[in-house]
Design an enzyme around this catalytic site. Structure first.
Site, PDB file in Angstrom:
ATOM      1  CG  HIS A   1      16.847 -34.138  10.892  1.00  0.00           C
ATOM      2  ND1 HIS A   1      16.258 -35.164  10.199  1.00  0.00           N
ATOM      3  CD2 HIS A   1      15.870 -33.659  11.710  1.00  0.00           C
ATOM      4  CE1 HIS A   1      14.996 -35.312  10.585  1.00  0.00           C
ATOM      5  NE2 HIS A   1      14.745 -34.397  11.524  1.00  0.00           N
TER       6      HIS A   1
ATOM      7  CD  GLU B   1      17.692 -36.590   7.603  1.00  0.00           C
ATOM      8  OE1 GLU B   1      17.365 -35.589   6.942  1.00  0.00           O
ATOM      9  OE2 GLU B   1      17.445 -36.723   8.820  1.00  0.00           O
TER      10      GLU B   1
ATOM     11  NE  ARG C   1      10.734 -37.188   8.767  1.00  0.00           N
ATOM     12  CZ  ARG C   1      10.907 -36.633   9.971  1.00  0.00           C
ATOM     13  NH1 ARG C   1      11.461 -35.437  10.081  1.00  0.00           N
ATOM     14  NH2 ARG C   1      10.544 -37.280  11.063  1.00  0.00           N
TER      15      ARG C   1
HETATM   16  C1  DGY Z   1      10.651 -35.234  14.222  1.00  0.00           C
HETATM   17  O1  DGY Z   1      10.263 -35.226  15.391  1.00  0.00           O
HETATM   18  O2  DGY Z   1       9.981 -35.704  13.297  1.00  0.00           O
HETATM   19  C2  DGY Z   1      12.007 -34.672  13.961  1.00  0.00           C
HETATM   20  O3  DGY Z   1      12.265 -34.606  12.608  1.00  0.00           O
HETATM   21  C3  DGY Z   1      13.069 -35.496  14.650  1.00  0.00           C
HETATM   22  O4  DGY Z   1      12.845 -36.825  14.365  1.00  0.00           O
END
Ligand code: DGY
Length: 322
Positions: free
Chosen positions: A288, A270, A241
């Site tokens: 992402h 983002e 993250r």
């Molecule tokens: C997650 O599953 O946390 C990925 O980052 C996609 O949201």
């Protein structure tokens, strides 16, 4: 008489097989145009829904949770991360929250390896050069990066994804060092070197991979003080993250050459990322896509539905996080 199927609000367009199963077992409110809900629109759309299946793109703050309809009893996330949900507020309202662990570990670890290689071998720069017709010549000094083979990989967060990253990195003969809230059992640790403090891990990383969840404790984990502890010329990779990184500190280190490169798939704010990342040749940037494979997206959807099924059958959902 047949019982009415529970109404499920599905905030984003999901894979066809997942939506088909939803339509078979529930009364889903789908989002065929994949329009991003504002918080207000989300609250309005949830009217009458017993369950919500959101992604990390929807934010369930305490205020949003307080304004959800009384009927809403479960938030079954289509994501492993659940930092977009205020779990304390959900608990206080008696709303169950689940996530989708395990099923995206392989896909995310693939992207971590891609980021390591892309950052170390200057793949973004090279690609831009070829596409812009800027490639003129070859020479021994041309586009020289660093090799990942045999290097020391530091992993912060040795959970499911971190462990797969460690196994894949072994294929590149990397030496694995890690920090985790708790030390792994010897069988899982498999000879990797554990550091109780992240500060003690950092000087031992040629490449650092962030694989821990975003929590109040890990926010800005990679700040200027900790970057200073990395060896000069280290590489940072983030597939977890954006909140783990102090952007200003990382950008300064990429500019000064303290860090050779970074490979990023996730960002603060983002998709409106810190604009300076776009200007840095040594930042290898992806949008992402850690879990973005057909196999994984199906599996995430089915896992979210397994949690819903358990909940509506009166059982404890396997992936309950609140
Ligand atoms: C997650 O599953 O946390 C990925 O980052 C996609 O949201």
């Amino acid at each position: 008489m047949t019982e009415e199927k529970p109404v499920v609000l599905v905030t984003r367009k999901l894979p066809a097989a997942v939506e088909a199963r939803l339509a078979r077992d529930y009364a889903p409110r789908l989002n065929p145009n994949d329009t991003l809900y504002s918080s207000e629109a989300l609250i309005a759309a949830a009217e009458g829904a017993a369950a919500i299946v959101p992604c990390h793109t929807e934010h369930f703050s305490a205020d949003v949770i307080a304004r959800l309809p009384q009927e809403t009893r479960i938030i079954a996330n289509f994501s492993v991360g659940y930092d977009h949900v205020d779990t304390e507020a959900a608990k206080a309202r008696g709303i169950v929250v689940t996530n989708t662990p395990d099923v995206l570990s392989d896909a995310t670890a693939e992207i971590a390896m891609l980021l390591m290689l892309g950052a170390a071998r200057r793949a973004g720069e090279g690609e831009r050069l070829v596409r812009s017709a800027g490639w003129r010549d070859w020479s021994p000094a041309f586009m020289v990066g660093s090799q990942v083979t045999g290097k020391r990989l530091g992993i912060v967060g040795m959970g499911r994804v971190g462990q797969v990253v460690a196994r894949r990195a072994r294929g590149f003969d990397m030496e694995i060092h890690y920090h985790n809230r708790s030390r792994l059992d010897p069988a899982l640790e498999a000879g990797r070197t554990y550091y109780e403090r992240v500060e003690d891990l950092l000087p031992n990383c040629d490449i650092l991979s962030l694989n821990c969840p975003a929590t109040p404790e890990t926010r800005n984990l990679l700040n200027a003080e900790r970057i200073a502890l990395l060896p000069d010329g280290a590489i940072v990779v983030n597939t977890a993250r954006g909140a783990l990184v102090d952007d200003a500190a990382l950008i300064a280190a990429l500019r000064s050459g303290k860090l050779a490169a970074a490979g990023l798939d996730v960002y603060n704010g983002e998709p409106d990322i810190h604009p300076d990342y776009r200007t840095l040749e040594n930042a290898f940037l992806l949008p992402h896509i850690g879990s973005a494979t057909r196999e994984t997206r199906d599996a995430m959807g089915f896992r979210a539905l397994d949690n819903l099924d358990a909940f509506f059958a009166g059982r404890e959902p396997g992936d309950r996080v609140a």
